[in-house]
Design a protein around this motif. Structure first.
Motif: not given
Lengths: 113, 116
Positions: A52, A74-75, A22, A67-71
């Motif tokens: 994102k 990224s993971e 993360k 992927q990159q999340f809404s906040d």
């Protein structure tokens, strides 16, 4: 000042297992980059995300996804781990279009046994 | 294509000696950034300097100095009066300024050992 946060700091996995790394970028940074640094090697670009969406792809194996999340965190997901995946994984963040603020996290050291 | 070359794989010096780490780069971009990072044994990448391709002024920061010469595509790094704590791997890196994809291209690194 807040920096790029990576977790975990160290990770040990067995062959064929799955790992998730993360990355939490600096606040207001919209772009995240992932790099892999093998033993004695220079960091190699894996993948990047802007707002994102995947923006660039480097030498990332098909077994890896990210992927990159809404906040904006990224993971990096790694499946079917191989011994050769043992490396230091860096995340960096920046503001797209700026040469400033490209800051690396402290890295996650992944060891596959 | 973009490429960064650090011809010196390993350098050993005795404490208090001056040492220069070489960096030569290749790029077709007219605007770009050059960086130096230090990677101590603990593994993190420590930012040292960023240089814009339009700014060829040399820079000094304490015992560190950088010599950017666009004519020879070089961005060399000098440590004056080296100390044991300077022992690390040093990476030179290139990053385009104007393109959308702005990932780094790193050189192979120079391992500096400063002996007491």
């Amino acid at each position: 000042a807040a920096g790029v946060i990576q977790s975990p700091r160290h990770l040990i996995k067995e062959k064929r297992e799955t790992a998730t790394l993360k990355c939490y970028p600096i606040p207001r940074h919209d772009t995240v980059y992932w790099y892999q640094q093998g033993p004695g090697q220079d960091p190699q670009f894996l993948i990047s995300f802007y707002e994102k969406m995947q923006s660039d792809k480097g030498s990332i194996p098909d077994r890896f996804s990210a992927q990159q999340f809404s906040d904006y965190h990224s993971e990096l997901n790694m499946s079917s781990l191989e011994l050769g995946d043992s490396a230091l994984y860096f995340c960096a963040s920046s503001i797209q279009g700026s040469g400033y603020g490209y800051t690396f996290g402290s890295g996650t050291r992944l060891t596959v046994v | 294509a973009q490429k960064v070359t650090q011809a010196q794989t390993e350098i050993s010096v005795v404490e208090k000696e001056d040492v220069t780490l070489d960096c030569v780069y290749e790029t077709r971009d007219t605007t770009y950034y050059l960086f130096w990072y230090k990677q101590p044994p603990s593994g993190e990448l420590v930012f040292l300097i960023r240089r814009n391709s339009f700014d060829e002024q040399n820079e000094i920061s304490g015992r560190y100095s950088w010599n950017f010469q666009k004519s020879t595509s070089s961005f060399n790094f000098t440590i004056t009066a080296s100390q044991v704590v300077d022992s690390a791997v040093y990476f030179c890196a290139l990053r385009p300024q104007m393109s959308f994809d702005q990932n780094f291209v790193f050189g192979p690194g120079t391992r500096l050992s400063v002996l007491p």
